[in-house]
Design an enzyme around this catalytic site. Sequence first.
Site, PDB file in Angstrom:
ATOM      1  NE  ARG A  40      -4.262  -1.633   1.900  1.00  0.00           N
ATOM      2  CZ  ARG A  40      -4.992  -2.212   2.817  1.00  0.00           C
ATOM      3  NH1 ARG A  40      -4.852  -2.098   3.908  1.00  0.00           N
ATOM      4  NH2 ARG A  40      -6.462  -2.504   2.401  1.00  0.00           N
ATOM      5  CE  LYS A 208     -17.462 -12.436  10.559  1.00  0.00           C
ATOM      6  NZ  LYS A 208     -17.509 -11.132  11.202  1.00  0.00           N
ATOM      7  N   GLY A 364      -7.241  -7.170   1.173  1.00  0.00           N
ATOM      8  CA  GLY A 364      -5.997  -7.211   1.876  1.00  0.00           C
ATOM      9  C   GLY A 364      -5.129  -8.526   2.149  1.00  0.00           C
ATOM     10  N   GLY A 388     -12.709  -3.836   1.387  1.00  0.00           N
ATOM     11  CA  GLY A 388     -14.134  -3.544   1.716  1.00  0.00           C
ATOM     12  C   GLY A 388     -14.528  -2.434   0.317  1.00  0.00           C
TER      13      GLY A 388
END
Length: 407
Positions: A40, A208, A364, A388
């Site tokens: 990043r 998840k 990520g 996200g």
Amino acid sequence: MAGLDSLGDVRGRRVLVRSDLNVPLAAGSDGQSRVTDDGRVRASVPTIQELSDAGARVVVTAHLGRPEGEPDTRYSLAPVAERLGELLGRPVAFAHDTVGPAAHAAVEGLEDGDVAVLENVRFNPGETSKDDAERGAFADQLAQLVGPSGCFVSDGFGVVHRKQASVYDVALRLPHAMGQLVATELEVLRKLTVDPARPYVVVLGGSKVSDKLGVIDNLLGKSDRLLIGGGMVFTFLAAQGHEVGKSLLEEDQLETVRGYLERATESGVEIVLPTDIVVDTAFPSGEREPQPRVVPAGEIPADSLGLDIGPSSARAFAAEITDAKTVFWNGPMGVFETAAFAEGTRAVAQALTEVDGLSVVGGGDSAAAVRQLGFDEAAFGHISTGGGASLELLEGKELPGIAVLER
Ligand code: ADP
Ligand code: MG
């Protein structure tokens, strides 16, 4: 949408740049923390470099981790500022606060082309406050740093889905533009949503299901095939009536997942689940050597948990991927942090590098996996810096940090 050119001549002006410098750190043998994956930071360089080359006085603001609105040295951006300086090939000033005396001193010390990094913006409760007035008051302080001729550049793609002071509220207060990273990310992700070349294959994994429901929902209508791996696969297997032992299972999502399986059949989208699974009797830890075993997906023993997709599934997934013209991959296929459970992720990553078309990695941990497993980043069409944010774009949501730049 307006890029850096729209700001006009920036020479001598202070430009507040919101970057995404949220990188993993680890303490070295000397006790100093260092950046362990600078992806990043590298992605933030082009915009900072361009502004610096144009003679701007660049003030970088960013967050690291989730400090609770107060200073916490574990989340200091100091080591990240140092890495940024190395990548830019020039000294970078670091302010030990965000909008306090140190920040003002650092900003006042800037000459044309110089760069300063402010301490973690999330050390201030105003940054993430749900209260518009509290966020606004903090945004005022950020805006004051760059003064009346100052402006704002939004380049932290990983946070543009957040309505936060340094992402959203500052743009209401300063002339603003989009940085190169945000512009590139939007362009690539738009290719995934507007008329993608087919076959269009989406690969989802990670821990998840509930994180990724929105995107599954949206992609069921758009992609040709949806390959599912990672921890979320066990909720799918359970929805089909299989026992999943001690594997990750989100019971409260079973109904939703059954709905997806039905909708997929109706809409002609193929949901591809693994047919074999790598299991162990315990989650990997430093205390015990992993004892991986491959079992059929429908026969996970009661005392075991699934930690990777098996070798047959990895081959099948790879074949589906290399056959596609557009691929989006988010979420590792297994607990890749441990070598014994990294092969599914490796096979998927390898297949993405062989795609004759557009291949995009989002998330990520997926991006970190690609680098950790030693892949050349240039072999992928695009590696998104925002997990996200990229998922929300694919869901078709309006992102506050993008919408505000259009005003
Ligand atoms: P990304 O950041 O790429 O969006 P996620 O944050 O959703 O990905 O998930 C990454 C995590 O999922 C990794 O830390 C990985 O260890 C974990 N994971 C993958 N497969 C499993 C599994 N079978 N059981 C538990 N965790 C898993
Ligand atoms: Mg993650």
